[in-house]
Design a protein around this motif. Structure first.
Motif, PDB file in Angstrom:
ATOM      1  N   LEU A  38      39.234  39.752  44.576  1.00 52.27           N
ATOM      2  CA  LEU A  38      39.258  40.915  43.686  1.00 52.27           C
ATOM      3  C   LEU A  38      40.412  40.804  42.705  1.00 52.27           C
ATOM      4  N   TRP A  39      41.554  40.360  43.216  1.00 49.86           N
ATOM      5  CA  TRP A  39      42.726  40.230  42.355  1.00 49.86           C
ATOM      6  C   TRP A  39      42.440  39.251  41.216  1.00 49.86           C
ATOM      7  N   VAL A  40      41.888  38.083  41.580  1.00 52.68           N
ATOM      8  CA  VAL A  40      41.613  37.074  40.557  1.00 52.68           C
ATOM      9  C   VAL A  40      40.579  37.573  39.562  1.00 52.68           C
ATOM     10  N   LEU A  41      39.545  38.236  40.059  1.00 49.88           N
ATOM     11  CA  LEU A  41      38.466  38.674  39.173  1.00 49.88           C
ATOM     12  C   LEU A  41      38.895  39.826  38.284  1.00 49.88           C
ATOM     13  N   LEU A  42      39.721  40.704  38.834  1.00 44.60           N
ATOM     14  CA  LEU A  42      40.034  41.921  38.086  1.00 44.60           C
ATOM     15  C   LEU A  42      41.239  41.761  37.162  1.00 44.60           C
ATOM     16  N   ARG A  43      42.052  40.732  37.394  1.00 49.27           N
ATOM     17  CA  ARG A  43      43.285  40.590  36.621  1.00 49.27           C
ATOM     18  C   ARG A  43      43.048  40.593  35.108  1.00 49.27           C
ATOM     19  N   PRO A  44      42.074  39.770  34.608  1.00 50.30           N
ATOM     20  CA  PRO A  44      41.877  39.781  33.152  1.00 50.30           C
ATOM     21  C   PRO A  44      41.483  41.165  32.637  1.00 50.30           C
ATOM     22  N   GLN A  45      40.679  41.884  33.442  1.00 47.27           N
ATOM     23  CA  GLN A  45      40.249  43.203  32.991  1.00 47.27           C
ATOM     24  C   GLN A  45      41.394  44.199  33.007  1.00 47.27           C
ATOM     25  N   MET A  46      42.288  44.038  34.000  1.00 45.26           N
ATOM     26  CA  MET A  46      43.455  44.926  34.066  1.00 45.26           C
ATOM     27  C   MET A  46      44.281  44.789  32.802  1.00 45.26           C
ATOM     28  N   LYS A  47      44.445  43.518  32.362  1.00 44.10           N
ATOM     29  CA  LYS A  47      45.216  43.286  31.145  1.00 44.10           C
ATOM     30  C   LYS A  47      44.584  44.036  29.984  1.00 44.10           C
ATOM     31  N   ARG A  48      43.252  43.974  29.932  1.00 44.15           N
ATOM     32  CA  ARG A  48      42.552  44.656  28.843  1.00 44.15           C
ATOM     33  C   ARG A  48      42.798  46.161  28.913  1.00 44.15           C
ATOM     34  N   TRP A  49      42.778  46.687  30.149  1.00 38.42           N
ATOM     35  CA  TRP A  49      42.985  48.133  30.290  1.00 38.42           C
ATOM     36  C   TRP A  49      44.375  48.514  29.810  1.00 38.42           C
ATOM     37  N   ARG A  50      45.346  47.696  30.146  1.00 42.92           N
ATOM     38  CA  ARG A  50      46.725  48.025  29.773  1.00 42.92           C
ATOM     39  C   ARG A  50      46.880  48.065  28.256  1.00 42.92           C
ATOM     40  N   LYS A  51      46.158  47.153  27.602  1.00 43.29           N
ATOM     41  CA  LYS A  51      46.274  47.085  26.137  1.00 43.29           C
ATOM     42  C   LYS A  51      45.775  48.362  25.466  1.00 43.29           C
ATOM     43  N   ARG A  52      44.838  49.052  26.130  1.00 41.24           N
ATOM     44  CA  ARG A  52      44.235  50.211  25.475  1.00 41.24           C
ATOM     45  C   ARG A  52      45.210  51.347  25.285  1.00 41.24           C
TER      46      ARG A  52
END
Lengths: 314, 239
Positions: free
Chosen positions: A300-314
């Motif tokens: 989950l960590w590996v899969l979600l990490r890129p998306q987390m970055k995207r969320w932070r950017k918003r």
């Protein structure tokens, strides 16, 4: 890419270090026949090897099946391997008589390969990968229901034997069985490795691969054959370890950021061995439970990490 | 010396039944042929037959002077390339990786790429104007960019004949014109031949050397665009 690969190699070896090297150094100096040496060679060493082989083969098997079926949820057990092995073991445990003389491992092997060959033979007649996927699932269910019947009519003592196999364990392998296990793993890897061209093109569809000069039926059969050998031999020796085959390929896509099987196959071998070693560190607890307990957060960590970055950017 | 890339004689094609009456045609190097016809008239089946993915129903079909079935698959793929309209777009794959797949017929069993492969890939990326987004995921491209990326993939195969199924299906007018212009340039510069299906008769008239017109009833007419128009071959399109 290479550096990532090597970095990971050291990591993979690092995981062995905790359980292995500490003991190994103390053992180098005194006489070889100490109790520690016995524990090390008779129990620890086979377990490490079992974990590496099982992790690597289940991951590679899962990876190539996900590619062939173009389905991210495909797992080695789609080929009916665990159902077949389960049936073999259930027959030994519950029916007794002629079957009991077989022993667990030969029975599981026979069962696994019988079911796998059935599906492989069918695969030659199916143009469409999707119908083959459904066929695999259906045969699996069909056999599982047989096993359920056997369990229902079986007695409590036999049930225990069957269920303990179902938990999965790396401790079952003995030193003398290692060469056979390793031999089968290599045998299973070969057809997969010889089909890299097919695997790389297959993600864009069967006709796409065919138009690039790939012999579709031959390559697909080779890959399925390899994947089934890998899954079957692991299931026979270590029990049905479901999680690794589904999860590690995704972990590998995430880490290596590639869709090329030249990278993904070695990547899967490394990640799979690592996850299996980590899961195997805790002895005595059902492997089935540990792999998922440790693996799910990691994946989950590996899969979600890129998306987390995207969320932070918003 | 046989100079035709494709030579069909009395060719009929189709899966379980023939979709056409037998017809013959020759494809020389450096020609752009548009295949036009109503839906269901067998255009895609025709392309698949030319590519060798479906055996001809009857008749003979020569690729570079040799019966298409007799080519080894890898050798065949070095001579003829096909790009489907309904191409699966895989997630997580960059444009460069997809274009690089075009080199598969030249790769060894480990699917490695040589320096020469890299040069060819870079060349076709420039040629199709896709180099600037070569590192992006193909799934994230616009339709116009993606059609060029898939064209680059076909070009990387270094085939003498490239078959394109509806290359302009998802494109607006300017992108369509640009795509056909690009194809025309490649035909003239590299002597590659294109056979492409299209519903855009305007483009077919403007850019193709000849048109293969399927009338929807099994008849196939081949000729220069204006000749066919005069003969009334486009009656199905009310032209």
């Amino acid at each position: 890419m290479l550096t990532a690969l090597f970095a990971f190699l050291t990591l993979a070896l690092g995981a062995v270090e905790f359980s292995f090297w500490d003991l190994f150094y103390t053992l180098l100096n005194p006489g070889v026949k100490s109790p520690e040496a016995l524990i090390l060679w008779e129990f620890r060493f086979p377990r490490v090897i079992a974990a590496i082989l099982a992790g690597a083969s289940l991951s590679v098997s899962g990876l190539v099946l996900q590619t062939v079926f173009n389905n991210p949820l495909a797992s080695p057990f789609l080929l009916g391997v665990n159902s077949g092995a389960g049936l073999g073991i259930a027959l030994v445990c519950f029916l007794g008589g002629v079957f009991a003389s077989f022993g667990i491992i030969p029975a599981a092997t026979l069962g696994a390969f019988a079911v796998v060959s059935l599906i492989l033979i069918c695969s030659r007649y199916f143009e469409n990968s999707l119908s083959l996927l459904i066929l695999g699932l259906m045969i699996g269910y069909f056999i599982d229901s047989f096993v359920s019947l056997l369990i229902y009519f079986g007695d409590a003592e036999s049930l225990r034997g069957y269920i303990s196999w179902g938990f999965g364990s790396f401790s079952r392998l003995t030193l003398s069985e290692i060469p056979l296990f390793a031999g089968f793993v290599i045998l299973g890897m070969l057809p997969v490795l010889f089909s890299i061209r097919y695997l790389n093109t297959a993600r864009l569809g069967d006709s796409f691969a065919e138009s690039l000069g790939i012999d579709l039926k031959k390559s697909r059969f080779a890959v399925l054959l390899g994947a089934s050998i890998l899954a079957a031999v692991t299931t026979v020796y270590c029990g049905p370890v479901s999680f690794i085959g589904v999860a590690v390929p995704h972990l590998t896509y995430g880490i290596f950021k590639s869709s090329n099987h030249r990278v993904l196959i070695p990547g899967c071998i490394l990640c799979g061995a690592l996850i299996a070693l980590a899961a195997g560190l805790v002895p005595g607890i059902p492997l089935h439970a540990v792999t998922s307990l440790i693996g799910v957060p990691v994946v989950l960590w590996v899969l979600l990490r890129p998306q987390m970055k995207r969320w932070r950017k918003r | 010396m046989n100079t035709f890339l494709i030579q069909a004689e009395n060719l009929r094609f189709g899966y379980d039944r023939a979709l056409n009456t037998g017809f013959s045609f020759e494809l020389p190097a450096g020609e752009l042929i548009a295949v036009a016809g109503p839906n269901g008239s067998g255009k895609t089946t025709f392309l698949k037959t030319l590519a060798g993915l479906i055996s001809p129903y009857s008749g003979s079909l020569l690729l570079c002077g040799k019966e298409i079935r007799e080519w080894r698959l890898k050798e065949r793929a070095r001579r003829i390339s096909i790009q489907f309209a309904t191409q699966t777009v895989p997630p997580l794959m960059t444009v460069y990786e997809v274009v690089s797949l075009g080199r598969t017929p030249y790769a060894d069993i480990w699917d490695s790429r040589t320096e020469e492969d890299a040069q060819i890939i870079n060349k076709v990326l420039k040629q199709t104007n896709t180099a600037e987004f070569a590192g992006r995921e193909i799934a994230s491209l616009s339709d116009g960019e993606r059609s060029r990326a898939f064209l680059a993939r076909s070009l990387a195969q270094c085939a003498k004949v490239i078959l394109l199924d509806e290359p302009s299906a998802f494109l607006d007018i300017p992108h369509t014109v640009n795509l056909f212009r690009l194809l025309k340039t490649i035909v003239q510069e590299e002597k590659i031949s294109f056979v492409l299906t299209t519903h855009n008769l305007e483009m077919a008239f403007r850019f193709s050397d000849r048109i293969l017109c399927f009338d929807g009833n099994g008849g196939i007419h081949l000729g220069k665009p204006l000749e066919l128009k005069e003969k009334g071959c486009f009656s199905w399109a009310e032209i």
